[in-house]
Motif scaffolding. Structure first.
Motif, PDB file in Angstrom:
ATOM      1  N   MET A  34       0.836  -1.203   0.000  1.00 36.89           N
ATOM      2  CA  MET A  34       0.000   0.000   0.000  1.00 36.89           C
ATOM      3  C   MET A  34       0.872   1.255   0.000  1.00 36.89           C
ATOM      4  N   LYS A  35       1.945   1.227   0.776  1.00 39.30           N
ATOM      5  CA  LYS A  35       2.855   2.365   0.844  1.00 39.30           C
ATOM      6  C   LYS A  35       3.521   2.605  -0.511  1.00 39.30           C
ATOM      7  N   GLN A  36       3.907   1.532  -1.187  1.00 39.28           N
ATOM      8  CA  GLN A  36       4.519   1.665  -2.509  1.00 39.28           C
ATOM      9  C   GLN A  36       3.547   2.309  -3.495  1.00 39.28           C
ATOM     10  N   ILE A  37       2.305   1.904  -3.457  1.00 41.34           N
ATOM     11  CA  ILE A  37       1.291   2.483  -4.338  1.00 41.34           C
ATOM     12  C   ILE A  37       1.126   3.967  -4.037  1.00 41.34           C
ATOM     13  N   ALA A  38       1.064   4.295  -2.757  1.00 46.35           N
ATOM     14  CA  ALA A  38       0.898   5.698  -2.360  1.00 46.35           C
ATOM     15  C   ALA A  38       2.073   6.549  -2.833  1.00 46.35           C
ATOM     16  N   HIS A  39       3.278   6.041  -2.673  1.00 47.39           N
ATOM     17  CA  HIS A  39       4.465   6.779  -3.128  1.00 47.39           C
ATOM     18  C   HIS A  39       4.458   6.945  -4.646  1.00 47.39           C
ATOM     19  N   TYR A  40       4.092   5.883  -5.337  1.00 45.01           N
ATOM     20  CA  TYR A  40       4.044   5.951  -6.798  1.00 45.01           C
ATOM     21  C   TYR A  40       3.006   6.987  -7.241  1.00 45.01           C
ATOM     22  N   ALA A  41       1.837   6.933  -6.620  1.00 44.81           N
ATOM     23  CA  ALA A  41       0.758   7.866  -6.983  1.00 44.81           C
ATOM     24  C   ALA A  41       1.159   9.305  -6.686  1.00 44.81           C
ATOM     25  N   GLN A  42       1.876   9.499  -5.601  1.00 46.53           N
ATOM     26  CA  GLN A  42       2.306  10.844  -5.214  1.00 46.53           C
ATOM     27  C   GLN A  42       3.365  11.381  -6.175  1.00 46.53           C
ATOM     28  N   SER A  43       4.198  10.502  -6.691  1.00 46.73           N
ATOM     29  CA  SER A  43       5.330  10.913  -7.527  1.00 46.73           C
ATOM     30  C   SER A  43       5.005  10.980  -9.019  1.00 46.73           C
ATOM     31  N   ASN A  44       3.842  10.500  -9.405  1.00 47.67           N
ATOM     32  CA  ASN A  44       3.502  10.428 -10.822  1.00 47.67           C
ATOM     33  C   ASN A  44       2.121  11.006 -11.080  1.00 47.67           C
ATOM     34  N   THR A  45       1.908  11.439 -12.298  1.00 50.37           N
ATOM     35  CA  THR A  45       0.586  11.881 -12.716  1.00 50.37           C
ATOM     36  C   THR A  45      -0.143  10.662 -13.265  1.00 50.37           C
ATOM     37  N   LEU A  46      -1.228  10.303 -12.605  1.00 55.55           N
ATOM     38  CA  LEU A  46      -1.947   9.092 -12.982  1.00 55.55           C
ATOM     39  C   LEU A  46      -3.159   9.422 -13.839  1.00 55.55           C
ATOM     40  N   THR A  47      -3.467   8.505 -14.735  1.00 59.18           N
ATOM     41  CA  THR A  47      -4.691   8.635 -15.520  1.00 59.18           C
ATOM     42  C   THR A  47      -5.866   8.218 -14.651  1.00 59.18           C
ATOM     43  N   THR A  48      -7.057   8.536 -15.082  1.00 64.27           N
ATOM     44  CA  THR A  48      -8.263   8.132 -14.348  1.00 64.27           C
ATOM     45  C   THR A  48      -8.321   6.616 -14.226  1.00 64.27           C
ATOM     46  N   LYS A  49      -7.948   5.939 -15.288  1.00 66.73           N
ATOM     47  CA  LYS A  49      -7.946   4.472 -15.284  1.00 66.73           C
ATOM     48  C   LYS A  49      -6.956   3.935 -14.240  1.00 66.73           C
ATOM     49  N   GLU A  50      -5.775   4.536 -14.168  1.00 64.11           N
ATOM     50  CA  GLU A  50      -4.780   4.107 -13.182  1.00 64.11           C
ATOM     51  C   GLU A  50      -5.256   4.389 -11.758  1.00 64.11           C
ATOM     52  N   ILE A  51      -5.872   5.540 -11.573  1.00 67.75           N
ATOM     53  CA  ILE A  51      -6.391   5.882 -10.239  1.00 67.75           C
ATOM     54  C   ILE A  51      -7.413   4.846  -9.783  1.00 67.75           C
ATOM     55  N   LYS A  52      -8.327   4.485 -10.680  1.00 70.61           N
ATOM     56  CA  LYS A  52      -9.346   3.484 -10.333  1.00 70.61           C
ATOM     57  C   LYS A  52      -8.698   2.137 -10.024  1.00 70.61           C
ATOM     58  N   MET A  53      -7.709   1.767 -10.845  1.00 66.18           N
ATOM     59  CA  MET A  53      -7.028   0.494 -10.651  1.00 66.18           C
ATOM     60  C   MET A  53      -6.313   0.469  -9.296  1.00 66.18           C
ATOM     61  N   TYR A  54      -5.582   1.536  -8.980  1.00 63.09           N
ATOM     62  CA  TYR A  54      -4.854   1.578  -7.713  1.00 63.09           C
ATOM     63  C   TYR A  54      -5.808   1.667  -6.521  1.00 63.09           C
ATOM     64  N   ASN A  55      -6.907   2.382  -6.683  1.00 64.07           N
ATOM     65  CA  ASN A  55      -7.897   2.426  -5.602  1.00 64.07           C
ATOM     66  C   ASN A  55      -8.481   1.050  -5.325  1.00 64.07           C
ATOM     67  N   LYS A  56      -8.770   0.299  -6.376  1.00 65.74           N
ATOM     68  CA  LYS A  56      -9.286  -1.063  -6.195  1.00 65.74           C
ATOM     69  C   LYS A  56      -8.249  -1.937  -5.496  1.00 65.74           C
ATOM     70  N   THR A  57      -7.001  -1.788  -5.895  1.00 70.11           N
ATOM     71  CA  THR A  57      -5.932  -2.568  -5.265  1.00 70.11           C
ATOM     72  C   THR A  57      -5.805  -2.202  -3.791  1.00 70.11           C
ATOM     73  N   LEU A  58      -5.846  -0.917  -3.483  1.00 71.61           N
ATOM     74  CA  LEU A  58      -5.759  -0.478  -2.086  1.00 71.61           C
ATOM     75  C   LEU A  58      -6.948  -0.992  -1.273  1.00 71.61           C
ATOM     76  N   GLN A  59      -8.138  -0.955  -1.855  1.00 71.53           N
ATOM     77  CA  GLN A  59      -9.323  -1.462  -1.159  1.00 71.53           C
ATOM     78  C   GLN A  59      -9.198  -2.966  -0.896  1.00 71.53           C
ATOM     79  N   ARG A  60      -8.695  -3.708  -1.895  1.00 72.73           N
ATOM     80  CA  ARG A  60      -8.520  -5.151  -1.735  1.00 72.73           C
ATOM     81  C   ARG A  60      -7.500  -5.440  -0.633  1.00 72.73           C
TER      82      ARG A  60
END
Length: 80
Positions: A34-60
């Motif tokens: 989860m921390k790796q995802i958060a760091h990646y999201a913070q350091s990069n500009t994500l597309t809407t599709k990527e945001i949804k994908m990472y949110n689903k992964t974080l929820q899981r």
């Protein structure tokens, strides 16, 4: 107290401790993911599709942690 009874009790406690450590290690791994995802999201500009994908992964991962916490709690209660 009989030495066999004492030995069995200690062996049971050891198994419980090992099980709890395994669970804590799994939780730690999921939190690290989860921390790796958060760091990646913070350091990069994500597309809407990527945001949804990472949110689903974080929820899981969050749901998996909740399940592991319940198992941990059940182990704790089982041996009290």
């Amino acid at each position: 107290m009989d030495s066999n009874v004492c030995k069995e009790k200690l062996e049971t406690e050891l198994e419980k401790t090992k099980d709890k450590m395994d669970i804590l290690n799994e939780v730690d791994l999921k939190l690290h993911q989860m921390k790796q995802i958060a760091h990646y999201a913070q350091s990069n500009t994500l597309t809407t599709k990527e945001i949804k994908m990472y949110n689903k992964t974080l929820q899981r991962l969050n749901e998996e942690i909740k399940i592991l916490e319940q198992i941990y709690h059940d182990i704790q209660i089982q041996f009290e």
